[in-house]
Design a protein around this motif. Structure first.
Motif, PDB file in Angstrom:
ATOM      1  N   ARG A  34      19.343  63.721  82.272  1.00 43.96           N
ATOM      2  CA  ARG A  34      18.705  63.991  83.312  1.00 43.96           C
ATOM      3  C   ARG A  34      19.509  63.969  84.582  1.00 43.96           C
ATOM      4  O   ARG A  34      19.659  64.811  85.377  1.00 43.96           O
ATOM      5  CB  ARG A  34      17.569  62.840  83.692  1.00 43.96           C
ATOM      6  N   THR A  35      20.578  63.160  84.807  1.00 36.68           N
ATOM      7  CA  THR A  35      21.520  63.095  85.508  1.00 36.68           C
ATOM      8  C   THR A  35      22.218  64.380  85.565  1.00 36.68           C
ATOM      9  O   THR A  35      22.508  64.970  86.736  1.00 36.68           O
ATOM     10  CB  THR A  35      22.448  61.808  85.656  1.00 36.68           C
ATOM     11  N   MET A  36      22.886  64.651  84.656  1.00 36.66           N
ATOM     12  CA  MET A  36      23.784  66.201  84.635  1.00 36.66           C
ATOM     13  C   MET A  36      22.821  67.308  84.813  1.00 36.66           C
ATOM     14  O   MET A  36      23.386  68.044  85.384  1.00 36.66           O
ATOM     15  CB  MET A  36      24.166  66.261  83.082  1.00 36.66           C
ATOM     16  N   GLY A  37      21.413  67.292  84.342  1.00 35.65           N
ATOM     17  CA  GLY A  37      20.758  68.700  84.458  1.00 35.65           C
ATOM     18  C   GLY A  37      20.384  68.599  86.166  1.00 35.65           C
ATOM     19  O   GLY A  37      20.462  69.656  86.547  1.00 35.65           O
ATOM     20  N   LEU A  38      20.445  67.505  86.596  1.00 34.26           N
ATOM     21  CA  LEU A  38      20.129  67.516  88.198  1.00 34.26           C
ATOM     22  C   LEU A  38      21.497  67.858  88.772  1.00 34.26           C
ATOM     23  O   LEU A  38      21.383  68.770  89.621  1.00 34.26           O
ATOM     24  CB  LEU A  38      19.773  66.040  88.877  1.00 34.26           C
ATOM     25  N   TYR A  39      22.394  67.446  88.452  1.00 35.22           N
ATOM     26  CA  TYR A  39      23.722  67.982  88.942  1.00 35.22           C
ATOM     27  C   TYR A  39      23.874  69.452  88.819  1.00 35.22           C
ATOM     28  O   TYR A  39      24.469  70.165  89.777  1.00 35.22           O
ATOM     29  CB  TYR A  39      25.036  67.097  88.378  1.00 35.22           C
ATOM     30  N   ILE A  40      23.713  69.934  87.526  1.00 33.20           N
ATOM     31  CA  ILE A  40      23.844  71.227  87.377  1.00 33.20           C
ATOM     32  C   ILE A  40      22.856  72.169  88.474  1.00 33.20           C
ATOM     33  O   ILE A  40      23.297  73.067  88.931  1.00 33.20           O
ATOM     34  CB  ILE A  40      23.601  71.756  85.750  1.00 33.20           C
ATOM     35  N   ARG A  41      21.675  71.560  88.518  1.00 37.53           N
ATOM     36  CA  ARG A  41      20.872  72.644  89.243  1.00 37.53           C
ATOM     37  C   ARG A  41      21.235  72.474  90.728  1.00 37.53           C
ATOM     38  O   ARG A  41      21.285  73.557  91.316  1.00 37.53           O
ATOM     39  CB  ARG A  41      19.247  71.856  89.258  1.00 37.53           C
ATOM     40  N   GLU A  42      21.710  71.354  91.327  1.00 42.35           N
ATOM     41  CA  GLU A  42      21.843  71.138  92.787  1.00 42.35           C
ATOM     42  C   GLU A  42      23.230  71.667  93.097  1.00 42.35           C
ATOM     43  O   GLU A  42      23.527  72.252  94.208  1.00 42.35           O
ATOM     44  CB  GLU A  42      21.724  69.766  93.028  1.00 42.35           C
ATOM     45  N   ARG A  43      24.136  71.488  92.331  1.00 42.11           N
ATOM     46  CA  ARG A  43      25.709  71.981  92.486  1.00 42.11           C
ATOM     47  C   ARG A  43      26.281  73.140  91.978  1.00 42.11           C
ATOM     48  O   ARG A  43      27.162  73.914  92.319  1.00 42.11           O
ATOM     49  CB  ARG A  43      26.551  70.672  92.146  1.00 42.11           C
ATOM     50  N   LEU A  44      25.651  73.687  90.943  1.00 46.46           N
ATOM     51  CA  LEU A  44      26.331  74.678  89.888  1.00 46.46           C
ATOM     52  C   LEU A  44      25.097  75.775  89.923  1.00 46.46           C
ATOM     53  O   LEU A  44      25.605  77.080  89.859  1.00 46.46           O
ATOM     54  CB  LEU A  44      26.654  74.446  88.611  1.00 46.46           C
ATOM     55  N   GLY A  45      24.127  75.547  89.791  1.00 46.79           N
ATOM     56  CA  GLY A  45      22.733  76.517  89.849  1.00 46.79           C
ATOM     57  C   GLY A  45      22.365  76.493  88.599  1.00 46.79           C
ATOM     58  O   GLY A  45      23.259  76.121  87.322  1.00 46.79           O
ATOM     59  N   THR A  46      21.279  76.754  88.297  1.00 46.11           N
ATOM     60  CA  THR A  46      20.585  76.918  86.843  1.00 46.11           C
ATOM     61  C   THR A  46      21.133  77.913  86.101  1.00 46.11           C
ATOM     62  O   THR A  46      21.594  79.029  86.508  1.00 46.11           O
ATOM     63  CB  THR A  46      18.933  77.464  87.031  1.00 46.11           C
ATOM     64  N   PRO A  47      21.667  77.273  84.749  1.00 47.61           N
ATOM     65  CA  PRO A  47      22.144  78.267  83.592  1.00 47.61           C
ATOM     66  C   PRO A  47      21.438  79.350  83.408  1.00 47.61           C
ATOM     67  O   PRO A  47      20.295  79.494  83.624  1.00 47.61           O
ATOM     68  CB  PRO A  47      22.405  77.496  82.567  1.00 47.61           C
ATOM     69  N   ASP A  48      22.133  80.702  83.238  1.00 52.40           N
ATOM     70  CA  ASP A  48      21.412  81.735  82.741  1.00 52.40           C
ATOM     71  C   ASP A  48      21.073  81.760  81.170  1.00 52.40           C
ATOM     72  O   ASP A  48      20.001  82.424  80.705  1.00 52.40           O
ATOM     73  CB  ASP A  48      22.288  83.195  82.856  1.00 52.40           C
ATOM     74  N   ALA A  49      21.537  80.721  80.648  1.00 54.23           N
ATOM     75  CA  ALA A  49      21.450  80.545  79.056  1.00 54.23           C
ATOM     76  C   ALA A  49      22.098  79.238  78.721  1.00 54.23           C
ATOM     77  O   ALA A  49      22.748  78.821  79.466  1.00 54.23           O
ATOM     78  CB  ALA A  49      21.991  81.762  78.154  1.00 54.23           C
ATOM     79  N   ILE A  50      21.344  78.621  77.688  1.00 58.82           N
ATOM     80  CA  ILE A  50      21.996  77.468  77.192  1.00 58.82           C
ATOM     81  C   ILE A  50      21.956  77.458  75.592  1.00 58.82           C
ATOM     82  O   ILE A  50      20.892  77.720  74.968  1.00 58.82           O
ATOM     83  CB  ILE A  50      20.911  76.137  77.586  1.00 58.82           C
TER      84      ILE A  50
END
Length: 169
Positions: A34-50
């Protein structure tokens, strides 16, 4: 420009009563995902694919990160990621779905070796559980990614984020 998010699966149960492939995340792993998902969303932006390994722990990590980061698409499950070496992982990267920012979720030692080999400085990369390496490539297609051509922008871990959060308090 392409951004590759190399995310090692989060903390798992230490034993494998149903085999290594079936190992699942423990509470800390769920929290760190959850922590890493939040970091990705707030700092890097939602991925286009996972794209995730088919091992249970990687799929769980990918699903949590997808949900928390706001990713609304379907996860791509790639069995070749499990227990893969650099050559196979590079093939996976070169075949990633279209998108500017793509996350791959899997395992060490392959992910550490991949991050180091793709980085222009070629130095060793350490990815503890739920560790994230962010690499950028000056290419327009994933198939054009080459070893030693990526810029390692950062390595982020849940522990580093908790230290930073404590410092902000």
């Amino acid at each position: 420009m392409k951004t590759l998010l190399i995310l090692r699966h989060a903390k798992t149960q230490p034993d494998a009563p149903r085999g290594d492939h079936a190992r699942e995340l423990i509470e800390r792993g769920l929290r760190d995902s959850r922590t890493m998902g939040l970091y990705i969303r707030e700092r890097l932006g939602t991925p286009d694919a996972i794209v995730s390994s088919d091992a249970a722990r990687a799929r769980q990590t990918a699903q949590i990160v997808a949900e928390v980061s706001g990713f609304a698409g379907d996860l791509t499950i790639e069995p070749r990621i499990y227990d893969a070496g650099v050559r196979t992982l590079l093939d996976v990267v070169r075949g990633l779905p279209d998108g500017e920012r793509v996350a791959i979720v899997g395992h060490n030692p392959g992910f550490e070796m991949l991050a180091g080999d793709l980085s222009a400085d070629g130095g060793p990369v350490r990815l503890p559980t739920a560790g994230l390496a962010v690499l950028e490539f000056d290419v327009s297609r994933w198939e054009d990614v080459r070893q030693g051509r990526g810029q390692l922008r950062e390595i982020v871990t849940p522990k580093l984020l908790s230290v930073a959060e404590s410092a902000d308090d």
